[in-house]
Design an enzyme around this catalytic site. Sequence first.
Site, PDB file in Angstrom:
ATOM      1  N   GLU A 179     -11.097 -10.491  -5.712  1.00 55.88           N
ATOM      2  CA  GLU A 179      -9.678 -10.379  -5.378  1.00 55.88           C
ATOM      3  C   GLU A 179      -9.179 -11.580  -4.577  1.00 55.88           C
ATOM      4  OE1 GLU A 179      -8.837  -6.859  -3.073  1.00 55.88           O
ATOM      5  OE2 GLU A 179     -10.672  -7.026  -1.913  1.00 55.88           O
ATOM      6  N   HIS A 217       0.809  -1.217   0.000  1.00 53.34           N
ATOM      7  CA  HIS A 217       0.000   0.000   0.000  1.00 53.34           C
ATOM      8  C   HIS A 217       0.843   1.269   0.000  1.00 53.34           C
ATOM      9  CE1 HIS A 217      -3.270  -2.836   0.658  1.00 53.34           C
ATOM     10  NE2 HIS A 217      -3.896  -1.970  -0.094  1.00 53.34           N
TER      11      HIS A 217
END
Length: 573
Positions: A429, A188
């Site tokens: 996902e 991230h």
Amino acid sequence: MEILEGKSVFGGFAHGHVLCLRHDRPAVADDRCADDGEAVVEAGRFHRACDEVVDTLHALMTKGGSDEEVAILEAQSLMVRDPEFTRLVEDLILKEHHNAAHAVECAAHRFIATLSSIDSPVTRENISDIQDIASRIISVLTKEDFIMALPDEASIIIADTVLPSELLAWDSRQVAALCLDGGGQASHVSILARALGIPCVIGLGDASHRAHSGQWAALDAFEGRLYLDPDDGIVSKVGSLMEEHRAEKKEMEEDAVLPAITLDGVRVELECNIEGLDFVDMALRNGAEGVGLFRTEFLLMRDHVYSEDEQVAVYLAAARAFRGRGPVTIRTYDMGGDKVVKDLTRKEENPVLGWRAVRFCMDRKDIFRTQLRAVLRASAQEKVRLMFPMVSGCDELDDVLLFFESVKEGCRKEGIAFDEHMEVGTMIEVPSAAVISDILARKVDFFSVGTNDLTQYTIAVDRGNEKTAGLYKEYHPAMLRLLDMTARNAASAGIGLAMCGEMAGDPLALPLVLGLGYRTLSMNPASLLEARHLIRHINMADCQALAKKALDMQSCRDMERLLEGFHAEIGNN
Ligand code: PEP
Ligand code: MG
């Protein structure tokens, strides 16, 4: 000059002063002592902190370890008592009234600056020892963890690691570039660096130990090359590449108003991924046609948990910004994994397989309900969509949808207005969700494929681990089959289909993604310009032929050759 090589996360160039950050090293405020008396007390604290550090080092020595480790600890304990260092710190405290921690920091910087002018491996070791002992003394003195405040001048940050919450807390204008010892392409922090348009290189080994604050550096983030103490030739080369890059970007920015249409006339929707309202401006400037992914968990990583009213305000502000362009897709909280939310998430053995996203939300229905109500309330005024992350199967999706129905019912009873026809989708996902996407497609209005997690779970490679970064391939043949299967199932069910993982904005993979049938791509705002440019220079028919060939590939190596070949051909045309 020293050259360090890493992996490019977001291309760009920079040269300037280094700000070195190590998480074992706290930052220090420059609060001064009020008078001589206070300064004497501070000097006493410094000496006691040194005693404590020496005790700790001795305790570590007696614990055993290799001869080398013991020798390092011994050398460090001598350094803590180094008369020159001690005198300098004392002077800074007693004469200039610096607080003890800041005096240690300044003294360490001065020592390091002197040593840096001598280029030898021994000196480099000494520098990292000084950094270590300074960190130890400062930690004893401050007894706290905190986020480093950045200087006003934009710096090249060289860090062992950076937390997403730290990157968010900084003003991105103060970050000329980000260079990390470790990290993964789809972590991230990498995603945020791209979203903020910060040139970023990861996997630089021990860069944060080799570099030191105040040193001059240059970075070619396209090549993943960091130059410490660059010579004049490198500085001027990087400077002119920076100018060229700026001019190219400006040209692409002028095209941001043009639609993304392939040469053979196929329209592609280009949406953006945002982590908060601060990302909206760049997304609009770069021509985003809606928000395909609002990572709302980043709201939780800021200063406090947003109330229902505060969330409504944020969602409405985003939706209003995109009014006339496209909807804002609000993904419910996806905390957990590397998205640590203080006081909410907890330490787990296997965080990415653990208490994440809808799993967390279904256990903390109080938090989930507030978010769902906020989205519903926003839907009454603006065009928003709702999306659930990390759904792994039918039971989970059914439970989440049932809970959502109960929240809607609650709103109806309270007379709260909302859009009864708001679109609701799920992310694909988790491989299990892709495999049963034919079933899931009957329950939602759209799919959005999150290739970051899908890759990590399909090929069992941690998206944030630098040790396995070379194995992290979004175009692994198994991924392609899952992407193909999901696209076909969405088409058969007649529901919407988008991709919002980093693969959507990766110029190498983009033609393949289009060829597999994805016509809505959501990406970090900084990738939009290049994606639009690329789409306007390719034929969809060629992308489809490419996807057909790719589905027959057996290995990642073959796939890479195929994609690179395609890319080179576009460049030649
Ligand atoms: C993904 O996993 O691809 C995705 C878009 O979600 P995130 O990166 O926030 O996990
Ligand atoms: Mg994800």
